[in-house]
Design a protein around this motif. Structure first.
Motif, PDB file in Angstrom:
ATOM      1  N   GLU A 142     -31.282   0.934  -4.011  1.00 36.35           N
ATOM      2  CA  GLU A 142     -30.707   0.886  -2.668  1.00 36.35           C
ATOM      3  C   GLU A 142     -30.888   2.248  -1.910  1.00 36.35           C
ATOM      4  O   GLU A 142     -30.945   2.235  -0.699  1.00 36.35           O
ATOM      5  N   THR A 143     -31.455   3.047  -2.438  1.00 37.83           N
ATOM      6  CA  THR A 143     -31.674   4.602  -1.680  1.00 37.83           C
ATOM      7  C   THR A 143     -33.291   4.786  -2.014  1.00 37.83           C
ATOM      8  O   THR A 143     -33.673   5.707  -1.154  1.00 37.83           O
ATOM      9  N   ARG A 144     -34.149   4.215  -2.398  1.00 40.91           N
ATOM     10  CA  ARG A 144     -35.410   4.463  -2.691  1.00 40.91           C
ATOM     11  C   ARG A 144     -36.231   4.503  -1.555  1.00 40.91           C
ATOM     12  O   ARG A 144     -37.323   5.219  -1.358  1.00 40.91           O
ATOM     13  N   HIS A 202     -34.475  13.589   3.592  1.00 39.59           N
ATOM     14  CA  HIS A 202     -33.439  14.483   4.591  1.00 39.59           C
ATOM     15  C   HIS A 202     -32.625  15.477   3.772  1.00 39.59           C
ATOM     16  O   HIS A 202     -31.772  16.187   4.423  1.00 39.59           O
ATOM     17  N   TYR A 203     -32.962  15.616   2.522  1.00 36.93           N
ATOM     18  CA  TYR A 203     -32.098  16.829   1.872  1.00 36.93           C
ATOM     19  C   TYR A 203     -32.868  18.225   1.956  1.00 36.93           C
ATOM     20  O   TYR A 203     -34.096  18.266   1.784  1.00 36.93           O
ATOM     21  N   ASN A 204     -32.187  19.079   2.296  1.00 40.27           N
ATOM     22  CA  ASN A 204     -32.694  20.568   2.368  1.00 40.27           C
ATOM     23  C   ASN A 204     -32.275  21.488   1.168  1.00 40.27           C
ATOM     24  O   ASN A 204     -31.167  21.473   0.963  1.00 40.27           O
ATOM     25  N   GLU A 205     -33.124  21.504   0.462  1.00 42.90           N
ATOM     26  CA  GLU A 205     -32.977  22.222  -0.834  1.00 42.90           C
ATOM     27  C   GLU A 205     -32.469  23.535  -0.654  1.00 42.90           C
ATOM     28  O   GLU A 205     -31.978  23.998  -1.803  1.00 42.90           O
ATOM     29  N   ILE A 206     -32.604  24.442   0.198  1.00 43.80           N
ATOM     30  CA  ILE A 206     -32.038  25.526   0.458  1.00 43.80           C
ATOM     31  C   ILE A 206     -30.727  25.714   0.666  1.00 43.80           C
ATOM     32  O   ILE A 206     -29.758  26.204  -0.001  1.00 43.80           O
ATOM     33  N   SER A 207     -29.932  24.930   1.665  1.00 40.35           N
ATOM     34  CA  SER A 207     -28.619  24.741   1.833  1.00 40.35           C
ATOM     35  C   SER A 207     -27.891  23.756   0.981  1.00 40.35           C
ATOM     36  O   SER A 207     -26.793  23.767   0.986  1.00 40.35           O
ATOM     37  N   LYS A 208     -28.855  22.843   0.198  1.00 34.48           N
ATOM     38  CA  LYS A 208     -28.147  21.804  -0.378  1.00 34.48           C
ATOM     39  C   LYS A 208     -27.323  20.727   0.403  1.00 34.48           C
ATOM     40  O   LYS A 208     -26.426  20.358  -0.023  1.00 34.48           O
ATOM     41  N   PHE A 209     -27.898  20.585   1.696  1.00 38.34           N
ATOM     42  CA  PHE A 209     -27.123  19.597   2.614  1.00 38.34           C
ATOM     43  C   PHE A 209     -28.146  18.874   3.365  1.00 38.34           C
ATOM     44  O   PHE A 209     -29.340  19.046   3.123  1.00 38.34           O
ATOM     45  N   ARG A 253     -26.272  10.008   8.693  1.00 39.35           N
ATOM     46  CA  ARG A 253     -26.888   9.400   7.395  1.00 39.35           C
ATOM     47  C   ARG A 253     -26.624   8.253   7.203  1.00 39.35           C
ATOM     48  O   ARG A 253     -25.662   7.310   7.906  1.00 39.35           O
ATOM     49  N   PRO A 254     -27.654   7.190   6.498  1.00 38.51           N
ATOM     50  CA  PRO A 254     -27.518   5.862   6.333  1.00 38.51           C
ATOM     51  C   PRO A 254     -26.154   5.502   5.512  1.00 38.51           C
ATOM     52  O   PRO A 254     -25.611   6.237   4.800  1.00 38.51           O
ATOM     53  N   ASP A 255     -25.668   4.073   5.792  1.00 36.86           N
ATOM     54  CA  ASP A 255     -24.417   3.433   5.210  1.00 36.86           C
ATOM     55  C   ASP A 255     -24.555   3.674   3.598  1.00 36.86           C
ATOM     56  O   ASP A 255     -23.449   3.963   3.249  1.00 36.86           O
ATOM     57  N   ILE A 256     -25.591   3.815   2.879  1.00 40.20           N
ATOM     58  CA  ILE A 256     -25.574   3.691   1.606  1.00 40.20           C
ATOM     59  C   ILE A 256     -25.074   5.046   1.099  1.00 40.20           C
ATOM     60  O   ILE A 256     -24.720   5.310   0.008  1.00 40.20           O
ATOM     61  N   CYS A 257     -25.397   6.009   2.202  1.00 39.15           N
ATOM     62  CA  CYS A 257     -24.881   7.443   1.590  1.00 39.15           C
ATOM     63  C   CYS A 257     -23.318   7.860   1.903  1.00 39.15           C
ATOM     64  O   CYS A 257     -23.089   8.910   1.716  1.00 39.15           O
ATOM     65  N   ARG A 258     -23.109   6.951   2.321  1.00 44.91           N
ATOM     66  CA  ARG A 258     -21.585   7.056   3.021  1.00 44.91           C
ATOM     67  C   ARG A 258     -20.438   6.579   1.716  1.00 44.91           C
ATOM     68  O   ARG A 258     -20.184   5.258   1.778  1.00 44.91           O
ATOM     69  N   VAL A 259     -19.954   7.200   0.792  1.00 50.94           N
ATOM     70  CA  VAL A 259     -19.259   6.644  -0.297  1.00 50.94           C
ATOM     71  C   VAL A 259     -17.955   5.918   0.203  1.00 50.94           C
ATOM     72  O   VAL A 259     -17.770   4.999  -0.515  1.00 50.94           O
TER      73      VAL A 259
END
Length: 90
Positions: free
Chosen positions: A21-23, A34-41, A48-54
């Motif tokens: 679902e997230t590939r 869309h992940y920022n490795e420095i801020s971890k955000f 964000r996509p619906d799949i990322c909304r728990v």
């Protein structure tokens, strides 16, 4: 219903290749584009996509199968598995 107790470790965003679902978000190394490795955000968190909304995923697909607490427990198990996988790779 409460919010999902995310600790913002970023492990789910760094392993999106593990779920079909997230590939589509994979930048090529298993990490979300869309992940920022420095801020971890997430750089598109508000959009964000619906799949990322728990919370939304629970309401749409899982509320008839689990209580909120059961769903959170299952997701926390996945979080622990990702943490264990990361520790094994070190």
């Amino acid at each position: 219903m409460q919010h999902f107790p995310c600790n913002r470790c970023g492990l789910c965003c760094q392993n999106i290749n593990l779920a079909e679902e997230t590939r589509f978000l994979d930048r090529g190394d298993g990490t979300c584009s869309h992940y920022n490795e420095i801020s971890k955000f997430c750089t598109i968190y508000a959009n964000r996509p619906d799949i990322c909304r728990v919370d939304l995923q629970y309401r749409l697909y899982y509320a008839h199968l689990y209580s909120w607490n059961e769903f959170v427990d299952l997701n926390m198990q996945a979080c622990r598995q990702l943490a264990a996988l990361k520790n094994m790779e070190l």
